[in-house]
Design a protein around this motif. Structure first.
Motif, PDB file in Angstrom:
ATOM      1  N   PRO A   1       0.818  -1.196   0.000  1.00 24.83           N
ATOM      2  CA  PRO A   1       0.000   0.000   0.000  1.00 24.83           C
ATOM      3  C   PRO A   1       0.866   1.267   0.000  1.00 24.83           C
ATOM      4  CG  PRO A   1      -0.689  -1.506   1.757  1.00 24.83           C
ATOM      5  CD  PRO A   1       0.539  -2.052   1.146  1.00 24.83           C
ATOM      6  N   VAL A   2       0.342   2.288  -0.611  1.00 26.02           N
ATOM      7  CA  VAL A   2       1.026   3.573  -0.701  1.00 26.02           C
ATOM      8  C   VAL A   2       0.066   4.660  -0.223  1.00 26.02           C
ATOM      9  CG1 VAL A   2       2.069   5.236  -2.268  1.00 26.02           C
ATOM     10  CG2 VAL A   2       2.447   2.797  -2.632  1.00 26.02           C
ATOM     11  N   LYS A   3       0.556   5.537   0.640  1.00 27.33           N
ATOM     12  CA  LYS A   3      -0.247   6.658   1.116  1.00 27.33           C
ATOM     13  C   LYS A   3       0.369   7.948   0.572  1.00 27.33           C
ATOM     14  CE  LYS A   3      -1.995   8.910   5.236  1.00 27.33           C
ATOM     15  NZ  LYS A   3      -2.066   8.898   6.691  1.00 27.33           N
ATOM     16  N   VAL A   4      -0.435   8.770  -0.075  1.00 30.31           N
ATOM     17  CA  VAL A   4       0.035  10.042  -0.612  1.00 30.31           C
ATOM     18  C   VAL A   4       0.059  11.056   0.522  1.00 30.31           C
ATOM     19  CG1 VAL A   4      -0.416  11.893  -2.253  1.00 30.31           C
ATOM     20  CG2 VAL A   4      -0.887   9.520  -2.895  1.00 30.31           C
ATOM     21  N   LEU A   5       1.242  11.611   0.790  1.00 32.82           N
ATOM     22  CA  LEU A   5       1.401  12.613   1.833  1.00 32.82           C
ATOM     23  C   LEU A   5       1.390  14.028   1.264  1.00 32.82           C
ATOM     24  CD1 LEU A   5       4.261  10.871   3.846  1.00 32.82           C
ATOM     25  CD2 LEU A   5       1.798  10.779   4.289  1.00 32.82           C
ATOM     26  N   LEU A   6       1.873  14.181   0.026  1.00 30.33           N
ATOM     27  CA  LEU A   6       1.933  15.480  -0.627  1.00 30.33           C
ATOM     28  C   LEU A   6       1.846  15.266  -2.126  1.00 30.33           C
ATOM     29  CD1 LEU A   6       2.679  18.610  -0.451  1.00 30.33           C
ATOM     30  CD2 LEU A   6       5.003  17.859  -0.897  1.00 30.33           C
ATOM     31  N   ASN A   7       0.994  16.024  -2.787  1.00 30.69           N
ATOM     32  CA  ASN A   7       0.884  15.962  -4.248  1.00 30.69           C
ATOM     33  C   ASN A   7       0.580  17.371  -4.751  1.00 30.69           C
ATOM     34  OD1 ASN A   7       0.619  15.253  -6.886  1.00 30.69           O
ATOM     35  ND2 ASN A   7      -1.144  13.928  -6.610  1.00 30.69           N
ATOM     36  N   GLU A   8       1.631  18.138  -5.006  1.00 33.86           N
ATOM     37  CA  GLU A   8       1.497  19.522  -5.452  1.00 33.86           C
ATOM     38  C   GLU A   8       2.398  19.758  -6.651  1.00 33.86           C
ATOM     39  OE1 GLU A   8       2.516  22.040  -2.203  1.00 33.86           O
ATOM     40  OE2 GLU A   8       0.710  21.566  -1.074  1.00 33.86           O
ATOM     41  N   LYS A   9       1.849  20.347  -7.681  1.00 33.07           N
ATOM     42  CA  LYS A   9       2.597  20.728  -8.880  1.00 33.07           C
ATOM     43  C   LYS A   9       3.647  19.684  -9.237  1.00 33.07           C
ATOM     44  CE  LYS A   9       1.882  25.649  -8.139  1.00 33.07           C
ATOM     45  NZ  LYS A   9       2.494  26.947  -7.969  1.00 33.07           N
ATOM     46  N   ASN A  10       4.902  19.989  -8.925  1.00 32.37           N
ATOM     47  CA  ASN A  10       6.012  19.123  -9.331  1.00 32.37           C
ATOM     48  C   ASN A  10       6.546  18.266  -8.196  1.00 32.37           C
ATOM     49  OD1 ASN A  10       5.671  21.295 -11.171  1.00 32.37           O
ATOM     50  ND2 ASN A  10       7.655  20.861 -12.021  1.00 32.37           N
ATOM     51  N   GLU A  11       5.824  18.181  -7.106  1.00 33.20           N
ATOM     52  CA  GLU A  11       6.318  17.428  -5.955  1.00 33.20           C
ATOM     53  C   GLU A  11       5.329  16.354  -5.530  1.00 33.20           C
ATOM     54  OE1 GLU A  11       7.860  19.744  -2.710  1.00 33.20           O
ATOM     55  OE2 GLU A  11       8.291  21.421  -4.049  1.00 33.20           O
ATOM     56  N   LEU A  12       5.916  15.216  -5.142  1.00 36.02           N
ATOM     57  CA  LEU A  12       5.113  14.093  -4.678  1.00 36.02           C
ATOM     58  C   LEU A  12       5.861  13.430  -3.529  1.00 36.02           C
ATOM     59  CD1 LEU A  12       2.616  12.276  -5.244  1.00 36.02           C
ATOM     60  CD2 LEU A  12       4.086  10.956  -6.770  1.00 36.02           C
ATOM     61  N   ARG A  13       5.164  13.227  -2.413  1.00 37.94           N
ATOM     62  CA  ARG A  13       5.751  12.515  -1.276  1.00 37.94           C
ATOM     63  C   ARG A  13       4.796  11.403  -0.884  1.00 37.94           C
ATOM     64  NH1 ARG A  13       7.141  15.816   3.930  1.00 37.94           N
ATOM     65  NH2 ARG A  13       4.881  15.793   4.003  1.00 37.94           N
ATOM     66  N   LEU A  14       5.351  10.215  -0.788  1.00 32.24           N
ATOM     67  CA  LEU A  14       4.556   9.016  -0.526  1.00 32.24           C
ATOM     68  C   LEU A  14       5.088   8.287   0.692  1.00 32.24           C
ATOM     69  CD1 LEU A  14       4.773   7.618  -4.156  1.00 32.24           C
ATOM     70  CD2 LEU A  14       2.907   8.974  -3.232  1.00 32.24           C
ATOM     71  N   ARG A  15       4.211   7.629   1.422  1.00 36.28           N
ATOM     72  CA  ARG A  15       4.633   6.673   2.452  1.00 36.28           C
ATOM     73  C   ARG A  15       4.390   5.298   1.843  1.00 36.28           C
ATOM     74  NH1 ARG A  15       2.419   8.413   7.269  1.00 36.28           N
ATOM     75  NH2 ARG A  15       4.359   9.529   7.547  1.00 36.28           N
TER      76      ARG A  15
END
Length: 86
Positions: A1-15
């Motif tokens: 499983p993957v949890k999206v922590l940040l999804n803005e413009k050119n940035e993506l942070r996943l757990r």
């Protein structure tokens, strides 16, 4: 499983839950070789307490999520082709 922590413009942070360093290292290396990616890295956190987090920053108008999807699809195809050769 993957949890999206940040999804803005050119940035993506996943757990990334339950994933090993091997898979994340391979993904990081492949992303950093892509010309659309400015920076990609993962942060393992504490081995007993934290699931690793993955961060991607793309250049220009390139969507981080789209680039990640492309790279993951390429890796999956490579593994499928290798498995069929055995």
């Amino acid at each position: 499983p993957v949890k999206v922590l940040l999804n803005e413009k050119n940035e993506l942070r996943l757990r990334v839950i339950g994933e090993s360093h091997t898979a994340l290292q391979m993904l990081r290396e492949r992303l950093n070789c892509n010309s659309k990616v400015e920076y990609a890295n993962y942060f393992p956190g504490h081995p007993e307490l934290d699931d690793p987090e993955f961060y991607i920053r793309t250049s220009g108008k390139n969507s981080s999520a789209k680039v990640l999807t492309e790279i993951v699809s390429e890796l999956a195809s490579e593994f499928s082709a290798s498995a069929s050769e055995w």
